[in-house]
Design an enzyme around this catalytic site. Sequence first.
Site, PDB file in Angstrom:
ATOM      1  N   LEU A  60      10.007  35.655 -59.987  1.00 19.44           N
ATOM      2  CA  LEU A  60      10.257  34.563 -59.049  1.00 19.44           C
ATOM      3  C   LEU A  60      10.553  35.162 -57.680  1.00 19.44           C
ATOM      4  CD1 LEU A  60      12.490  31.981 -60.967  1.00 19.44           C
ATOM      5  CD2 LEU A  60      10.303  31.515 -59.873  1.00 19.44           C
ATOM      6  N   SER A  61       9.824  34.736 -56.686  1.00 24.66           N
ATOM      7  CA  SER A  61      10.118  35.172 -55.326  1.00 24.66           C
ATOM      8  C   SER A  61      11.451  34.578 -54.885  1.00 24.66           C
ATOM      9  CB  SER A  61       9.006  34.731 -54.368  1.00 24.66           C
ATOM     10  OG  SER A  61       7.787  35.365 -54.676  1.00 24.66           O
TER      11      SER A  61
END
Length: 486
Positions: A60-61
């Site tokens: 997940l960024s």
Amino acid sequence: MRGLNGSNDAMVDELAESLALRSSECISAFKAVDRGHFWPSNGGDLAYADMPLRHGRLHLSAPHIYAKALESLMPLEPGMSFLNIGSGTGYFNCIVSEFTGRYAANHGVEIWPETVAHARERSALLGKKTIEFTLGNVYQLNVNDTMRYDRIYVGACANSRSKYLYRLLEVGGILIGPFQVGHSQQLRRVIRQTETQFFVEVLGSVQFACLVEPPQSAPRAQEAPVARAVSIFSPPPRTAESEDQQTSSVQSGATTPATEASGDGTSASGGQQPIGLPGVPFTFSLLERPWTPERCWLYPASFKQAVATGLLCRPKARGAVGLPAEIWVRHIIPWCSRRWFEAPPRPTPSLLPAAMDEEPSKLQLPPAEDGEDLSEDGASTRAPSSRPSSTQTTPDRGPSQPPVAMDSVPAETSARDFGEDTLFEVWGNGQRHAIGAEGDPDDAEPERDHRMAVPLRVLQLLAEEARSRRQRRQREEDDADYDDDD
């Protein structure tokens, strides 16, 4: 501690406070999709922290990266098509779907099977079952057969050889993504102005992992033509095929196998510009879903007019029998591409910039403003990158400069020197560059005195180490004074 939030609402409130989220509609979309839903329960308690997360193949960024990307893609409206390159857990696709709705094309491409399975499961549990995630490498995506998109997000760093992916944009569409420029990376907004012209705006400097380029395949001897896969989502084949071949090739998903090569110079017909990476074959396509009466409102006016003509018009000759409406709705219209009835675009001359005093390869970043944070991100489930990170800025709703009009820029070189299929980048200063031609500005070597920006986290660690040394030295001096007193 700032950045370590205990809930999705607290995370969104912090993003709004830091101006990573600016519009009320973007704030609402982030609150509607819980980030923690896409993170595994055994992945730790940092799901809402403003930092990139990785657990095995899942990634997940950082929330502020997604927030800035969403603001840059605005305006998003119901029915707009969206492609997420490096879709990861499916979190960003679900956020975008809050704007585009269930009937719009919403596709994700990812290279890891377990990540694709996770994204499908998580999205389905939220009721977003029309989002389609495809296993594949975007460099093997057949851009000749794939549909066009109104919005595209690239979740890993592209380079000058990736720019043929611009072809996936609709005219008027927006692409947001990081691009390699020498030894640094720029976050850019690319707007397709015409069939051949793309306006490029630099939003800031970032650090992302790089898109993985598949290994080149060895050149093979000339083989007999292979029957091309057919789908009910694409136009009928131009060459005759047996009924068995057509039946076996029809698929229910968004992808269909393709057999055309990419960047080896054989991808374009009629002497057009080669598309793709050299020696990397196209292996799959992303196709639009078939027309249905419920989705008719998504199609252009020309398509709607053709549908009305087929359903409402009757033969002029008395006694002639017309096709029943059921035949049109179930067996004819779904086979028609949304672009079939569009008028052919007027040929737009592809232009190069006039001679300039400065070298066009020197792309300057806008100066950093006060209060800008230095951020980095792993971007996607892609190969790790050792590039240094620098400033990430959040743009306003529109470009900082209006796109340059074709008539306002002098041109001395026309499309006949490159071919009608050549694409051109246009920059805010008026300079143009033919995509795929030699001397791409992004490939220019940086100047020797070029100074790399230092990430904020590195500066913080250095400052903390300096404080620790001072404190340690002070304790040693105090201990020495105490011993002297004794």
